[in-house]
Design an enzyme around this catalytic site. Structure first.
Site, short mmCIF file in Angstrom:
data_model
loop_
_atom_site.label_atom_id
_atom_site.label_comp_id
_atom_site.label_asym_id
_atom_site.label_seq_id
_atom_site.Cartn_x
_atom_site.Cartn_y
_atom_site.Cartn_z
N ASP A 163 17.56 31.41 -49.01
CA ASP A 163 17.71 32.86 -49.01
C ASP A 163 19.19 33.18 -49.21
O ASP A 163 20.05 32.37 -48.88
CB ASP A 163 17.26 33.44 -47.67
CG ASP A 163 15.75 33.39 -47.49
OD1 ASP A 163 15.08 32.77 -48.33
OD2 ASP A 163 15.26 33.95 -46.50
N SER A 217 26.26 30.16 -44.94
CA SER A 217 27.39 29.75 -45.76
C SER A 217 27.08 29.95 -47.23
O SER A 217 26.58 31.01 -47.60
CB SER A 217 27.76 28.29 -45.46
OG SER A 217 29.00 27.97 -46.04
N HIS A 258 16.63 24.03 -49.50
CA HIS A 258 15.61 23.16 -50.06
C HIS A 258 16.03 22.66 -51.43
O HIS A 258 17.01 23.12 -52.01
CB HIS A 258 14.28 23.91 -50.16
CG HIS A 258 13.78 24.44 -48.86
ND1 HIS A 258 12.62 23.99 -48.27
CD2 HIS A 258 14.27 25.40 -48.01
CE1 HIS A 258 12.42 24.64 -47.13
NE2 HIS A 258 13.41 25.50 -46.96
#
Length: 361
Positions: free
Chosen positions: A144, A330, A220
């Site tokens: 995200d 981050s 991911h």
């Protein structure tokens, strides 16, 4: 006669200021000022007003670096691991949810009392159905976040935000030897960028995704690829929010980061997890030897680890597979080669979620 004597130290001794304290106070005050400036820039952007690029000078960067962000990040990490009393969990987490706009309806466990400490709350898992992985497009978002920049790499320079660049070689480090790579490399070119491109007619592309504190903190695999090598750069832990990224040139090269390199069906592929303030902990699930934000490190150093051995040809990753996590939020930087007809399906500044398409052929 019953009064006790009061012993006082000399005034100069009481108010003696050490250079370290002055440095920390000055640096911390300046960092706070910069946060306020970033907030004003964000408000201008929301109103549709274009903000001119104003880069920090060398002394401003040095002053920012004087703030002990690595020490503060380690302290924050330990604080996050302190188990909260059951009665305190809901108020603390509710304040965080309200501040950063966290959507707890997507969490695998919505009950706030389930999370024993802030670290567990930050690393919360999602319900499987809320992030479907796009099967049509070849590259998906690994996390995200917010798209800071994307496009072709040109002249060995990569844009961290519009108008502010950093060196490709400084970011990735020296070229990895052919023996450590899973695929055969093309003949060396004239530039570092050309040396990364393994197939005739391909181009080098990049995409920068910023994870805010309220975002899902795991990342991911963005495609089907094989991880051959890991390079860990210890470094600073400055903030990487868009305002600071617009202010400090080569910010990502200053900060601690973990570079994973390997190959996909079109050649070279890399994913870099960039650390930031309070994000000293970067975890890669298949790499148990990786330890970030260590108290001792040599400036400008890096540590290499190869996943190529006599009985292993690297770490195969499937698109959407769990890869790693941050402890707060981050930046993820993708740098990869692809044919010239590769197209991004993005807009700068847009919000994106893990599993959604980044681009395809």
């Amino acid at each position: 006669t019953d009064r006790k004597k009061l012993h006082t130290a000399p005034v100069g001794q009481v108010f003696r200021l050490r250079p370290f304290h002055v440095l920390v106070a000055t640096g911390g005050g300046y960092a706070g000022y910069r946060k306020y400036e970033d907030y004003k820039l964000e408000q201008l952007e929301k109103r549709g007003i274009e903000v001119p690029v104003k880069l920090a000078s060398e002394w401003e960067v040095a002053l920012y670096k004087s703030v002990p962000t690595r020490l503060l990040s380690r302290a924050w990490g330990r604080l996050n691991q302190v188990e909260l009393p059951t009665w305190l969990r809901k108020p603390v987490y509710s304040l965080y949810i309200w501040t950063f706009g966290v959507n707890m309806k997507e969490a695998a466990v919505e009950d706030l009392h389930h999370y024993r400490n802030l670290s567990e709350f930050f690393r919360r898992k999602l319900k499987p159905q809320v992030r479907p992985v796009c099967c049509v497009h070849s590259v998906i978002s690994p996390s995200d976040g917010k798209i800071l920049n994307f496009g072709q790499v040109k002249n060995c320079e990569v844009e961290q935000v519009k108008g502010v660049t950093y060196s490709l070689e400084s970011f990735l480090g020296p070229r990895i030897s052919t023996e450590e790579m899973h695929f055969s490399q093309a003949p060396p070119g004239n530039s570092f960028q050309q040396q990364l491109v393994t197939k005739q007619g391909n181009e080098l592309y990049h995409c920068v995704i910023y994870l805010a504190p309220g975002d899902y903190h795991c990342f991911h695999s963005p495609t089907d690829w094989t991880v051959s090598h890991r390079r860990h750069f210890p470094g600073s832990l400055m903030s990487v929010n868009p305002g600071v990224a617009r202010w400090i040139k080569e910010l990502f090269c200053h900060n601690e980061r973990v570079v994973l390199t390997g190959d996909w069906k079109h050649g070279f592929f890399s994913l870099t997890a960039v650390g930031a303030t309070n994000v000293g902990s970067i975890r890669i699930y298949f790499d148990q030897d990786l330890h970030t934000n260590s108290p001792c490190y040599s400036k400008g150093s890096y540590n290499d680890f190869s996943f190529i051995s006599s009985n292993k040809e690297g770490i195969p990753m499937r698109k959407g597979e769990h890869l790693g996590e941050f402890n707060l939020g981050s930046t993820i930087v993708l740098i990869f080669e692809a044919p010239k007809d590769f197209k991004f399906n993005l807009k700068a500044g847009q919000k994106i979620r893990f599993g959604e398409a980044l681009g395809s052929l």
